[in-house]
Design a protein around this motif. Structure first.
Motif, PDB file in Angstrom:
ATOM      1  N   THR A 130      57.424  53.761   9.661  1.00 17.31           N
ATOM      2  CA  THR A 130      59.063  53.577  10.331  1.00 17.31           C
ATOM      3  C   THR A 130      58.520  51.517  10.699  1.00 17.31           C
ATOM      4  O   THR A 130      60.319  51.495  10.991  1.00 17.31           O
ATOM      5  CB  THR A 130      59.089  53.676  11.760  1.00 17.31           C
ATOM      6  N   LYS A 131      58.106  51.134  10.170  1.00 15.83           N
ATOM      7  CA  LYS A 131      58.223  49.020  10.571  1.00 15.83           C
ATOM      8  C   LYS A 131      58.955  49.223   9.208  1.00 15.83           C
ATOM      9  O   LYS A 131      59.674  47.749   9.402  1.00 15.83           O
ATOM     10  CB  LYS A 131      56.830  48.818  10.712  1.00 15.83           C
ATOM     11  N   ALA A 132      58.441  50.188   8.078  1.00 20.73           N
ATOM     12  CA  ALA A 132      59.239  49.154   6.887  1.00 20.73           C
ATOM     13  C   ALA A 132      61.273  49.083   7.254  1.00 20.73           C
ATOM     14  O   ALA A 132      62.146  49.961   7.715  1.00 20.73           O
ATOM     15  CB  ALA A 132      59.087  50.623   5.641  1.00 20.73           C
ATOM     16  N   PRO A 133      62.153  47.829   7.020  1.00 20.23           N
ATOM     17  CA  PRO A 133      63.135  48.527   7.257  1.00 20.23           C
ATOM     18  C   PRO A 133      64.243  48.909   7.043  1.00 20.23           C
ATOM     19  O   PRO A 133      65.307  47.679   5.594  1.00 20.23           O
ATOM     20  CB  PRO A 133      62.948  46.687   7.400  1.00 20.23           C
ATOM     21  N   THR A 134      63.755  49.817   5.862  1.00 23.05           N
ATOM     22  CA  THR A 134      64.607  50.865   4.891  1.00 23.05           C
ATOM     23  C   THR A 134      64.886  51.777   5.582  1.00 23.05           C
ATOM     24  O   THR A 134      63.872  52.476   6.184  1.00 23.05           O
ATOM     25  CB  THR A 134      64.109  50.749   3.700  1.00 23.05           C
ATOM     26  N   PRO A 135      65.928  52.439   5.516  1.00 20.48           N
ATOM     27  CA  PRO A 135      66.571  54.287   5.826  1.00 20.48           C
ATOM     28  C   PRO A 135      65.773  54.532   6.019  1.00 20.48           C
ATOM     29  O   PRO A 135      65.350  56.105   7.046  1.00 20.48           O
ATOM     30  CB  PRO A 135      68.239  53.595   5.596  1.00 20.48           C
ATOM     31  N   ASP A 136      65.437  54.694   4.091  1.00 20.36           N
ATOM     32  CA  ASP A 136      64.721  56.744   4.159  1.00 20.36           C
ATOM     33  C   ASP A 136      63.580  56.490   4.706  1.00 20.36           C
ATOM     34  O   ASP A 136      62.553  57.444   4.655  1.00 20.36           O
ATOM     35  CB  ASP A 136      65.504  55.972   2.392  1.00 20.36           C
ATOM     36  N   TYR A 167      62.321  55.020   7.190  1.00 22.47           N
ATOM     37  CA  TYR A 167      62.547  54.865   8.249  1.00 22.47           C
ATOM     38  C   TYR A 167      62.235  56.288   9.181  1.00 22.47           C
ATOM     39  O   TYR A 167      61.413  57.086   9.831  1.00 22.47           O
ATOM     40  CB  TYR A 167      63.391  54.089   8.724  1.00 22.47           C
ATOM     41  N   LEU A 168      63.549  57.089   7.975  1.00 24.94           N
ATOM     42  CA  LEU A 168      62.976  58.665   8.223  1.00 24.94           C
ATOM     43  C   LEU A 168      62.254  59.582   7.766  1.00 24.94           C
ATOM     44  O   LEU A 168      62.302  60.029   8.418  1.00 24.94           O
ATOM     45  CB  LEU A 168      64.783  58.729   8.104  1.00 24.94           C
ATOM     46  N   THR A 169      61.649  58.853   6.487  1.00 25.09           N
ATOM     47  CA  THR A 169      60.760  59.637   6.414  1.00 25.09           C
ATOM     48  C   THR A 169      59.028  59.608   7.086  1.00 25.09           C
ATOM     49  O   THR A 169      58.294  59.933   7.541  1.00 25.09           O
ATOM     50  CB  THR A 169      59.617  59.144   5.213  1.00 25.09           C
ATOM     51  N   GLY A 170      59.168  58.379   7.964  1.00 29.14           N
ATOM     52  CA  GLY A 170      57.535  57.968   8.499  1.00 29.14           C
ATOM     53  C   GLY A 170      58.105  58.979  10.192  1.00 29.14           C
ATOM     54  O   GLY A 170      57.312  59.430  10.330  1.00 29.14           O
ATOM     55  N   HIS A 171      59.671  59.039  10.576  1.00 27.73           N
ATOM     56  CA  HIS A 171      59.818  59.908  12.036  1.00 27.73           C
ATOM     57  C   HIS A 171      59.519  61.412  11.525  1.00 27.73           C
ATOM     58  O   HIS A 171      58.890  62.025  12.428  1.00 27.73           O
ATOM     59  CB  HIS A 171      61.108  59.630  11.357  1.00 27.73           C
ATOM     60  N   THR A 172      60.170  61.410  10.139  1.00 26.15           N
ATOM     61  CA  THR A 172      59.320  62.774   9.602  1.00 26.15           C
ATOM     62  C   THR A 172      58.446  63.310   9.686  1.00 26.15           C
ATOM     63  O   THR A 172      57.465  64.375  10.568  1.00 26.15           O
ATOM     64  CB  THR A 172      59.992  63.331   8.481  1.00 26.15           C
ATOM     65  N   ILE A 173      57.073  62.298   9.546  1.00 23.19           N
ATOM     66  CA  ILE A 173      56.267  62.996   8.998  1.00 23.19           C
ATOM     67  C   ILE A 173      55.278  62.822  11.066  1.00 23.19           C
ATOM     68  O   ILE A 173      54.445  63.632  10.333  1.00 23.19           O
ATOM     69  CB  ILE A 173      55.163  60.955   8.625  1.00 23.19           C
ATOM     70  N   ASP A 174      55.728  62.026  11.682  1.00 20.57           N
ATOM     71  CA  ASP A 174      55.282  61.585  12.816  1.00 20.57           C
ATOM     72  C   ASP A 174      55.569  62.857  13.566  1.00 20.57           C
ATOM     73  O   ASP A 174      54.668  63.568  14.291  1.00 20.57           O
ATOM     74  CB  ASP A 174      56.241  60.690  13.367  1.00 20.57           C
ATOM     75  N   ALA A 175      56.934  63.406  13.256  1.00 23.03           N
ATOM     76  CA  ALA A 175      57.502  64.876  13.601  1.00 23.03           C
ATOM     77  C   ALA A 175      56.325  66.341  13.348  1.00 23.03           C
ATOM     78  O   ALA A 175      56.162  66.784  14.289  1.00 23.03           O
ATOM     79  CB  ALA A 175      58.319  65.530  13.637  1.00 23.03           C
ATOM     80  N   CYS A 176      55.440  65.969  12.115  1.00 21.27           N
ATOM     81  CA  CYS A 176      55.275  66.760  11.396  1.00 21.27           C
ATOM     82  C   CYS A 176      53.937  66.925  12.523  1.00 21.27           C
ATOM     83  O   CYS A 176      53.379  68.116  12.896  1.00 21.27           O
ATOM     84  CB  CYS A 176      55.161  66.520   9.765  1.00 21.27           C
ATOM     85  N   ALA A 177      53.462  65.571  12.480  1.00 20.57           N
ATOM     86  CA  ALA A 177      51.418  65.597  13.412  1.00 20.57           C
ATOM     87  C   ALA A 177      52.074  66.151  14.604  1.00 20.57           C
ATOM     88  O   ALA A 177      51.031  66.463  15.550  1.00 20.57           O
ATOM     89  CB  ALA A 177      52.067  64.080  13.620  1.00 20.57           C
ATOM     90  N   ASP A 178      53.103  66.037  15.391  1.00 22.07           N
ATOM     91  CA  ASP A 178      53.393  66.721  16.775  1.00 22.07           C
ATOM     92  C   ASP A 178      53.492  68.290  17.224  1.00 22.07           C
ATOM     93  O   ASP A 178      52.953  68.511  17.470  1.00 22.07           O
ATOM     94  CB  ASP A 178      55.266  66.330  16.979  1.00 22.07           C
ATOM     95  N   TRP A 179      53.872  69.165  15.394  1.00 21.75           N
ATOM     96  CA  TRP A 179      53.028  70.163  15.308  1.00 21.75           C
ATOM     97  C   TRP A 179      51.471  70.469  15.655  1.00 21.75           C
ATOM     98  O   TRP A 179      51.307  71.078  15.958  1.00 21.75           O
ATOM     99  CB  TRP A 179      54.086  70.907  13.443  1.00 21.75           C
ATOM    100  N   SER A 180      51.046  69.210  14.134  1.00 19.79           N
ATOM    101  CA  SER A 180      49.754  69.803  14.296  1.00 19.79           C
ATOM    102  C   SER A 180      49.256  69.245  15.982  1.00 19.79           C
ATOM    103  O   SER A 180      48.253  70.320  16.539  1.00 19.79           O
ATOM    104  CB  SER A 180      49.326  68.839  13.476  1.00 19.79           C
ATOM    105  N   ASP A 181      49.808  68.213  16.564  1.00 19.99           N
ATOM    106  CA  ASP A 181      49.284  67.915  18.044  1.00 19.99           C
ATOM    107  C   ASP A 181      49.417  69.589  18.829  1.00 19.99           C
ATOM    108  O   ASP A 181      48.097  69.965  19.268  1.00 19.99           O
ATOM    109  CB  ASP A 181      49.941  67.527  18.853  1.00 19.99           C
ATOM    110  N   TRP A 182      50.520  70.855  18.856  1.00 16.40           N
ATOM    111  CA  TRP A 182      50.931  71.915  19.525  1.00 16.40           C
ATOM    112  C   TRP A 182      49.501  72.698  19.190  1.00 16.40           C
ATOM    113  O   TRP A 182      48.793  73.440  19.778  1.00 16.40           O
ATOM    114  CB  TRP A 182      51.915  72.031  19.633  1.00 16.40           C
ATOM    115  N   GLU A 183      49.066  72.161  17.747  1.00 15.31           N
ATOM    116  CA  GLU A 183      48.150  73.787  17.644  1.00 15.31           C
ATOM    117  C   GLU A 183      46.635  73.561  17.721  1.00 15.31           C
ATOM    118  O   GLU A 183      46.553  74.214  17.926  1.00 15.31           O
ATOM    119  CB  GLU A 183      48.633  73.700  16.245  1.00 15.31           C
ATOM    120  N   PHE A 184      46.900  72.134  17.775  1.00 16.63           N
ATOM    121  CA  PHE A 184      45.499  71.351  18.243  1.00 16.63           C
ATOM    122  C   PHE A 184      44.993  71.543  19.742  1.00 16.63           C
ATOM    123  O   PHE A 184      43.632  72.108  19.708  1.00 16.63           O
ATOM    124  CB  PHE A 184      45.419  70.080  17.652  1.00 16.63           C
ATOM    125  N   ALA A 185      45.927  72.264  20.658  1.00 19.24           N
ATOM    126  CA  ALA A 185      46.012  71.723  21.852  1.00 19.24           C
ATOM    127  C   ALA A 185      45.671  73.759  22.190  1.00 19.24           C
ATOM    128  O   ALA A 185      45.061  73.802  22.922  1.00 19.24           O
ATOM    129  CB  ALA A 185      47.018  71.215  22.963  1.00 19.24           C
TER     130      ALA A 185
END
Length: 582
Positions: free
Chosen positions: A272-278, A280-298
Motif C-alpha cells: 500500500t506504500k506504492a503510490p499507484t492505485p491498483d 495500493y488496492l492489491t495491498g489492501h486486498t492482501i491485508d483483508a485476506c490476512a484478516d480471514w487467516s487471523d480469525w481462523e487462527f484465533a
C-alpha cells in the motif's frame, strides 16, 4: 511572459471557487479543434507537471508517476528486489526485463534459480491427474487439487489429508523464506512495465469465417503485457503462506503459524506504500485476506491468554494501511490529468474507455462541442479538486474523511444539476449550432468528469481508499483483537461466552464501539462458533456478515445481502467433501 486567468464559478462549491493564478506561458501544446488549435499551457496550475515531456511536447505522465513511485526507494529497502529473487526474472516479459531491472537498480536474478512455482503449474508437472474436473463417468466434479487447496486455505490440515498441497509447499520452501524476508522491508517499488493507466490498446478479434452475425470484433482492452506482474505473483504466494499457517496450527506450532500470517499482513501493507492505485488496492486486498487467516487462527488455534496478548501486541505494531495518502492522490491526479489532456488532443480511445472520458462523450452528444471547452480551465479545476482531496486526506480519522467526502460529492452533484439546467435554458434561447456557451461547457465538462472519476467510474478509487475501504479495515482490525480474546476465553472455559462483557477486564481491557451503530459490536454465540460484527454503513442489523464460502443464488434471501462487517466463525464451506480419487 506571464498570463493571468480568472475563472468565475459558484462560491458554493469548494472545487469551483473563484480564484486567479499566474503561471509561465513559455511552453504550450495544442488541443484538437475543428476551428483551429486551442492552446494548453504547461504549468503547475494546469498540467501540474512541467517535466518530463513527450516528444510532441505534452506532459509525460507515465514517466512522472514512475518517478513519484521511486522516491525514497533503494535496492536495500525495496521489498520488490527480494520478491524478484523469489519469483525469478521470468516473471517479467523478456522485452521489458532489461528496463525493469535497470530501474530497480539491481542485476536480474539467475534464470535457473530455485523460484516460486504456482500450485497448478507444479501439479501439471508432478500430478496432472489431480487437475481433472470429471469423475470416471465423465460428470463434472471439482478437481482433487482444488478440493485440497480449498481445505488447506481455511482449516487446520495434515500432510496426509492434503498431500498435494504439502508437496507444493515443500517445493517452495526457499522462495517462501525470501518472501517472508521481503515482508520486513519498508518500501515497495515495482518499475512500470506497461502504461496500463495511460494508454488503452485497441485489439481486433478476427473470426476465421466472418458473417453478418459473427463479424470481426474490435474491442478496447488492456495491453498484452501484465501491468502488475509482481502483484499477481505476490497474491499467489500469500495464499501459500496462509495454507502453511493452517498446517502449522494443526501441528501445534502456534508461533510459526502466526509468523506466516503476520508476514501476509506486512506484505499487504508494504504494497500500500506504492503510490499507484491498483498496487495500493492489491495491498489492501492482501491485508483483508490476512484478516480471514487471523480469525481462523484465533478460532482453531485455542490460544492461551499470553499468546492472545502477544498477538494483539503484534497487530498494533503493523504499519498503517494508508501510509502516504498524499502521494497516492498525486498518482491519481496524474492519471486524471493525463486523461483530460488525451481527450483535449482528440485521443478517441480515452473518450470510449477511460472513466473521465465517458462524460465528455455524453456531453458531445448533448451539443457541447470540444471546441467550446477551455481545457486549461478544466485542468485547473481538476487540480483544485485534488487539492481539496489532499486536505481531506490529512484529517485524523476515517469518519471525518467520510463526512468531508460526502459533502464534496453532494456539492458536485448539485453543481452538475445546476449547470445542466442552465445549459437546457441556454440551448432553448440560443440558436448557436455549437450549443452551450463556452463557460458553461467548460464547467459542465469539469464537474461531469470529476464526478465520474472520483465517485464512480473506475472503482471510484479516491473515494474508496480515503473512506470506505479504510473504515472497513479499521473495523476488521478491532474484530481481530476481540477474536483473539475470545480464543483465550474458550481455552480457559471450554466454550465461547454468551456475552462479550465477560471478556473485560481479564481478556480485553475495553471493548471497541461500533462506528456505524450504537454500543459495542454485535455478538452472538453459535453451536460451534460465534458471530461478531458491525452493522455496516446502512446502520441496520442484517444478522451478521454473509458467509465467505457461499454461492449466492439468483434471488438471495435478505440475510445474504447483508452489509454487516465482521466474523462468522466457523464460516460455511464445502470442506467435508471427500478427497479420495473416486
Amino acid at each position: 511572459m506571464k498570463k493571468r486567468l480568472v475563472v468565475a464559478v459558484p462560491a458554493s462549491l469548494v472545487l469551483l471557487a473563484f480564484f486567479s493564478t499566474d503561471w509561465s506561458a513559455d511552453r504550450q501544446v495544442f488541443a484538437a479543434s475543428a476551428e483551429g488549435r486551442l492552446p494548453i499551457t504547461i504549468s503547475k496550475a494546469t498540467t501540474y507537471i512541467t517535466e518530463p515531456l513527450r516528444a510532441d511536447g505534452w506532459p509525460d505522465y507515465p514517466a512522472a508517476r514512475d518517478r513519484l513511485a521511486a522516491q525514497g526507494v533503494a535496492p536495500e529497502n525495496n521489498a520488490v528486489v527480494m520478491l524478484m529473487q523469489a519469483f525469478g526474472p521470468e516473471l517479467i516479459e523478456k522485452k521489458d526485463r532489461e528496463k525493469f531491472f535497470r530501474q530497480l537498480g539491481v542485476m536480474p536474478p539467475p534464470e535457473n534459480g530455485e523460484c516460486f512455482v504456482e500450485y497448478d503449474k507444479f501439479l501439471q508437472d508432478h500430478a496432472p491427474e489431480a487437475l481433472k474436473e470429471t469423475d470416471k463417468e465423465g460428470h463434472w466434479r471439482r478437481s482433487l487439487a482444488s478440493r485440497q487447496e480449498n481445505r488447506a486455505s481455511s482449516h487446520p490440515w495434515s500432510k496426509k489429508e492434503c498431500p498435494l498441497v504439502g508437496e507444493w509447499l515443500a517445493r517452495n520452501e526457499k522462495p517462501l523464506k525470501r518472501i517472508v524476508e521481503a515482508s520486513r522491508l519498508s518500501c515497495y517499488y515495482a518499475p512500470a512495465v506497461s502504461d496500463f493507466y495511460f494508454h488503452i490498446s485497441t485489439i481486433t478479434i478476427k473470426i476465421e469465417k466472418p458473417t453478418s452475425e459473427n463479424p470481426s470484433v474490435t474491442v478496447i482492452g488492456a495491453p498484452p503485457t501484465d501491468p502488475l506482474p509482481v502483484s499477481g505473483a505476490l497474491r499467489t504466494a500469500i495464499r501459500a503462506l496462509q495454507m502453511r499457517a493452517m498446517l502449522r496450527v494443526h501441528e501445534g506450532d502456534i508461533e510459526q503459524a502466526w509468523a506466516d500470517i503476520q508476514a501476509c499482513h506486512r506484505l499487504g501493507r508494504c504494497q500500500t506504500k506504492a503510490p499507484t492505485p491498483d498496487e495500493y488496492l492489491t495491498g489492501h486486498t492482501i491485508d483483508a485476506c490476512a484478516d480471514w487467516s487471523d480469525w481462523e487462527f484465533a478460532h482453531f488455534g485455542r490460544l492461551t491468554l499470553e499468546q492472545s496478548r502477544k498477538c494483539r501486541a503484534d497487530i498494533a505494531k503493523l504499519p498503517p494501511l494508508l501510509p502516504n495518502p498524499e502521494n497516492l492522490l498525486n498518482s491519481e491526479r496524474l492519471i486524471y490529468l493525463n486523461a483530460v489532456c488525451a481527450v483535449a488532443r482528440g485521443d478517441a480511445s480515452f473518450g470510449d474507455t477511460f472513466p473521465c472520458g465517458k462524460p465528455y462523450k455524453t456531453l458531445l452528444k448533448g451539443g457541447i462541442s470540444r471546441d467550446r471547452v477551455d481545457w486549461n480551465r478544466v485542468l485547473i479545476l481538476g487540480n483544485e479538486c485534488f487539492d481539496s482531496l489532499q486536505t481531506i486526506a490529512r484529517k485524523s480519522n476515517w469518519s471525518e474523511r467520510h463526512v468531508a467526502l460526502a459533502a464534496l460529492q453532494r456539492k458536485m452533484e448539485q453543481e452538475a444539476a445546476r449547470l445542466g439546467d442552465i445549459q437546457a435554458k441556454s440551448s432553448a434561447k440560443n440558436a448557436e449550432a455549437a450549443g452551450a456557451p463556452p463557460s458553461i461547457a467548460t464547467q459542465k465538462a469539469s464537474v461531469a468528469s470529476l464526478g465520474s472519476y472520483l465517485f464512480s467510474g473506475w472503482g471510484g478509487h479516491p473515494n474508496a481508499y480515503l473512506d470506505t475501504m479504510n473504515a472497513k479495515a479499521a473495523i476488521k482490525i478491532q474484530a481481530t483483537e476481540v477474536a483473539l480474546a475470545l480464543s483465550a476465553y474458550r481455552t480457559d472455559h471450554g466454550k465461547y461466552p454468551n456475552d462479550l462483557l465477560v471478556l473485560t477486564p481479564k481478556y480485553f481491557g475495553r471493548l471497541p464501539n461500533d462506528p456505524y451503530g450504537s454500543g459495542t459490536f454485535r455478538y452472538r454465540r453459535l453451536d460451534e462458533g460465534y458471530l461478531l460484527y458491525s452493522v455496516g454503513e446502512n446502520g441496520a442489523d442484517d444478522t451478521g456478515p454473509r458467509p465467505l464460502h457461499f454461492t449466492v443464488p439468483p434471488d438471495p434471501p435478505a440475510w445474504l445481502k447483508s452489509d454487516d462487517i465482521g466474523i462468522r466463525m466457523p464460516d460455511y464451506s464445502d470442506q467435508d467433501e471427500p478427497d479420495e480419487q473416486g
